[in-house]
Design a protein around this motif. Structure first.
Motif, mmCIF file in Angstrom:
data_model
loop_
_atom_site.group_PDB
_atom_site.id
_atom_site.type_symbol
_atom_site.label_atom_id
_atom_site.label_comp_id
_atom_site.label_asym_id
_atom_site.label_seq_id
_atom_site.Cartn_x
_atom_site.Cartn_y
_atom_site.Cartn_z
ATOM 1 N N PRO A 1 0.829 -1.204 0.000
ATOM 2 C CA PRO A 1 0.000 0.000 0.000
ATOM 3 C C PRO A 1 0.865 1.257 0.000
ATOM 4 O O PRO A 1 1.872 1.342 0.693
ATOM 5 N N GLY A 2 0.470 2.223 -0.773
ATOM 6 C CA GLY A 2 1.236 3.456 -0.852
ATOM 7 C C GLY A 2 1.018 4.140 -2.181
ATOM 8 O O GLY A 2 0.188 3.728 -2.983
ATOM 9 N N PRO A 3 1.766 5.188 -2.436
ATOM 10 C CA PRO A 3 1.536 5.985 -3.637
ATOM 11 C C PRO A 3 2.019 5.298 -4.914
ATOM 12 O O PRO A 3 2.959 4.503 -4.895
ATOM 13 N N VAL A 4 1.368 5.635 -6.005
ATOM 14 C CA VAL A 4 1.727 5.135 -7.328
ATOM 15 C C VAL A 4 2.319 6.277 -8.141
ATOM 16 O O VAL A 4 1.753 7.375 -8.182
ATOM 17 N N LYS A 41 -9.600 4.448 -5.276
ATOM 18 C CA LYS A 41 -8.967 4.676 -3.973
ATOM 19 C C LYS A 41 -7.485 4.294 -3.981
ATOM 20 O O LYS A 41 -6.990 3.577 -3.114
ATOM 21 N N VAL A 42 -6.795 4.788 -4.992
ATOM 22 C CA VAL A 42 -5.351 4.612 -5.108
ATOM 23 C C VAL A 42 -4.710 5.990 -5.066
ATOM 24 O O VAL A 42 -5.132 6.900 -5.779
ATOM 25 N N GLU A 43 -3.702 6.155 -4.231
ATOM 26 C CA GLU A 43 -2.992 7.427 -4.168
ATOM 27 C C GLU A 43 -2.033 7.517 -5.354
ATOM 28 O O GLU A 43 -1.152 6.682 -5.514
ATOM 29 N N ALA A 73 7.526 5.810 -4.174
ATOM 30 C CA ALA A 73 6.454 5.171 -4.948
ATOM 31 C C ALA A 73 6.463 3.671 -4.687
ATOM 32 O O ALA A 73 7.517 3.026 -4.722
ATOM 33 N N LYS A 74 5.304 3.095 -4.442
ATOM 34 C CA LYS A 74 5.184 1.661 -4.188
ATOM 35 C C LYS A 74 4.771 0.882 -5.435
ATOM 36 O O LYS A 74 4.748 -0.354 -5.432
ATOM 37 N N GLY A 75 4.409 1.609 -6.482
ATOM 38 C CA GLY A 75 4.069 1.016 -7.764
ATOM 39 C C GLY A 75 4.260 2.059 -8.836
ATOM 40 O O GLY A 75 4.238 3.267 -8.552
ATOM 41 N N LEU A 76 4.477 1.619 -10.069
ATOM 42 C CA LEU A 76 4.693 2.544 -11.173
ATOM 43 C C LEU A 76 3.799 2.173 -12.351
ATOM 44 O O LEU A 76 3.656 0.997 -12.687
ATOM 45 N N ILE A 77 3.216 3.177 -12.985
ATOM 46 C CA ILE A 77 2.494 3.019 -14.246
ATOM 47 C C ILE A 77 3.265 3.830 -15.274
ATOM 48 O O ILE A 77 3.403 5.054 -15.125
ATOM 49 N N ILE A 115 -2.261 -2.173 -11.242
ATOM 50 C CA ILE A 115 -1.193 -1.792 -10.323
ATOM 51 C C ILE A 115 -1.666 -1.929 -8.877
ATOM 52 O O ILE A 115 -0.892 -2.301 -7.980
ATOM 53 N N LYS A 116 -2.942 -1.683 -8.635
ATOM 54 C CA LYS A 116 -3.478 -1.847 -7.281
ATOM 55 C C LYS A 116 -3.378 -3.303 -6.836
ATOM 56 O O LYS A 116 -2.942 -3.607 -5.723
ATOM 57 N N LYS A 117 -3.740 -4.211 -7.727
ATOM 58 C CA LYS A 117 -3.662 -5.631 -7.400
ATOM 59 C C LYS A 117 -2.205 -6.086 -7.286
ATOM 60 O O LYS A 117 -1.862 -6.907 -6.413
ATOM 61 N N ALA A 118 -1.347 -5.587 -8.174
ATOM 62 C CA ALA A 118 0.061 -5.989 -8.135
ATOM 63 C C ALA A 118 0.719 -5.534 -6.832
ATOM 64 O O ALA A 118 1.521 -6.275 -6.244
ATOM 65 N N MET A 119 0.399 -4.342 -6.357
ATOM 66 C CA MET A 119 0.971 -3.865 -5.096
ATOM 67 C C MET A 119 0.475 -4.684 -3.908
ATOM 68 O O MET A 119 1.151 -4.757 -2.882
ATOM 69 N N ALA A 120 -0.683 -5.307 -4.078
ATOM 70 C CA ALA A 120 -1.219 -6.182 -3.025
ATOM 71 C C ALA A 120 -0.671 -7.598 -3.131
ATOM 72 O O ALA A 120 -1.068 -8.481 -2.355
ATOM 73 N N GLY A 121 0.224 -7.824 -4.101
ATOM 74 C CA GLY A 121 0.880 -9.123 -4.226
ATOM 75 C C GLY A 121 0.169 -10.100 -5.138
ATOM 76 O O GLY A 121 0.572 -11.268 -5.221
ATOM 77 N N GLN A 122 -0.862 -9.658 -5.832
ATOM 78 C CA GLN A 122 -1.583 -10.564 -6.722
ATOM 79 C C GLN A 122 -0.841 -10.730 -8.045
ATOM 80 O O GLN A 122 -0.166 -9.820 -8.519
#
Length: 339
Positions: free
Chosen positions: A29-32, A59-61, A87-91, A285-292
Motif C-alpha cells: 500500500p502506498g503511492p503510485v 482509492k489509489v494514491e 512510490a510503491k508502484g509505477l504506471i 497496479i493496485k492488485k500488483a501492489m497487493a501481491g496478486q
C-alpha cells in the motif's frame, strides 16, 4: 547535487555496486508513480486526466504525473526519482521499448511493481501491459485505405520505430497492403511521434509525389494537425466525396479526429481506448501492489489477457474503427472529453 541514480544507490546503501536483487520488496500500500512519454498530444493529456480520475475512483494514491518529454534517458531518471520518493508502484508509458530496461530492472530490485501502458517493453519485468492490438490498428487502416484507394500511392506516417507500438502498426499496415492490395504503393515516413517532422517530411514528399491518394497517421493526436495544415497550405485538402479528396485514416480517437471526420477532412480513425487504459492501469497496479499475480485468459471486461513471446502478459483491450457512420457514438471516449 546527487543525481537520481546516485540517490537510488544511496537509498539502497550500496552506492558502489547498486541494489541487491534479493532485498526485501518495498511494494505494498502506498503511492503510485505515473510516468507518461509526452504530454504535447491530446491523447496523452486525456490519458493523464483519466488516470488520476481512476486513481481517485479506485482509492489509489497517485503522485503527480511525470512527463518524460520523449527523452529515453530522462524516463530512466524519472523511474529512479519516483522510487527514491517512495512510490510503491509505477504506471509507465514507455518512450522506447528497449531503452526502458534499466528502469524496469531498478524497479524490480526495489520490489516496486510496474504496469506498462500503450507500449511493450522488449525486456524487463512488468506485471501487465495494458494496450490494444497495435497490429490490428495497422490492419484496420490498411483495409479502409486499400478498399478506398485500390491503386496508387499512400503515405504511412509512422511513429518512432524504437517503439513496439510503431513497429506493430507498421507491420500490420504494410503486410496487409502487400498481401491484399498489390496495386497500392506504400511510402513510409518515420516521424518519431514529432509533429514538426511529420509536417516537414510530408511537405517534401508531396513535392515529389503530388499524386498521393491516401495517408495513414499512426498517431492522430500528434500528426492530425500538421497533416491537415500541410494539405491546406498546398491546396490539397478536399472534403470526402470530392474527386480530389485524399483518404486519411488515423489512430487515437481524440476529439479533434472525430471533429475532422464530421467535417469530411479525414475518413476514419481507430479509437485507442484511453479511458480503459487509465482504468485498467490503476486496476492492475493496485492488485500488483497487493501481491496478486495474473494469468492469460478472458478478463470479464471485454478483453483477453495474452502471453507475449517475451513472457509478459498483455491485456488487449478493444479498439473500434470510427467512421462517419458511428462518429457520434457516445461510448467513444473522444466524445466524452473536451478537445
Amino acid at each position: 547535487m546527487a543525481t537520481a541514480a546516485t540517490a537510488l544507490a544511496l537509498v539502497c546503501g550500496l552506492a558502489a555496486t547498486g541494489c541487491d536483487g534479493g532485498r526485501t520488496a518495498r511494494g505494498g500500500p502506498g503511492p503510485v508513480g505515473v510516468i507518461v512519454p509526452l504530454l504535447n498530444s491530446p491523447f496523452w493529456r486525456a490519458y493523464n486526466a483519466a488516470v488520476h480520475q481512476q486513481a481517485k475512483a479506485q482509492k489509489v494514491e497517485a503522485l503527480p504525473t511525470v512527463n518524460s518529454l520523449s527523452d529515453r534517458e530522462k524516463q530512466i531518471s524519472d523511474i529512479h526519482t519516483l522510487i527514491v520518493q517512495g512510490a510503491k508502484g509505477l504506471i509507465i508509458g514507455p518512450v522506447d521499448s528497449a531503452a526502458i530496461r534499466p528502469g524496469l530492472h531498478a524497479a524490480r530490485r526495489e520490489g516496486v511493481p510496474v504496469v506498462a501502458v500503450n507500449d511493450v517493453p522488449e525486456s524487463g519485468e512488468v506485471k501487465m501491459v495494458v494496450r490494444a492490438d497495435n497490429r490490428a490498428y495497422g490492419q484496420k487502416a490498411c483495409r479502409y485505405l486499400g478498399d478506398s484507394v485500390k491503386t496508387g500511392k499512400v503515405v504511412q506516417i509512422q511513429g518512432d520505430l524504437a517503439s513496439a507500438s510503431a513497429r506493430d502498426r507498421s507491420e500490420g499496415f504494410s503486410s496487409c497492403m502487400a498481401k491484399n492490395y498489390p496495386g497500392v504503393e506504400v511510402l513510409d515516413l518515420p516521424a518519431l511521434w514529432q509533429s514538426d517532422k511529420a509536417a516537414a517530411d510530408l511537405d517534401a514528399l508531396l513535392s515529389t509525389n503530388p499524386d498521393i491518394k491516401g495517408i495513414y497517421l499512426q498517431a492522430g493526436g500528434v500528426y492530425l494537425a500538421p497533416t491537415l495544415s500541410t494539405l491546406r497550405r498546398r491546396d490539397a485538402l478536399f472534403p470526402a466525396g470530392s474527386s480530389k479528396h485524399i483518404t486519411i485514416v488515423s489512430n487515437d480517437g481524440v476529439p479533434q479526429e472525430l471533429d475532422a471526420i464530421r467535417k469530411g477532412e479525414i475518413d476514419a480513425t481507430v479509437s485507442q481506448p484511453v479511458d480503459l487504459y487509465a482504468k485498467y492501469a490503476i486496476f492492475y497496479i493496485k492488485k500488483a501492489m497487493a501481491g496478486q499475480s495474473f494469468k492469460p485468459g478472458p478478463t470479464g471486461h471485454g478483453s483477453t489477457v495474452v502471453s507475449l513471446p517475451s513472457g509478459l502478459l498483455e491485456d488487449r483491450l478493444p479498439a473500434p474503427i470510427v467512421t462517419k457512420q458511428n462518429v457520434n457514438d457516445k461510448s467513444l471516449w473522444g466524445n466524452r472529453v473536451e478537445g
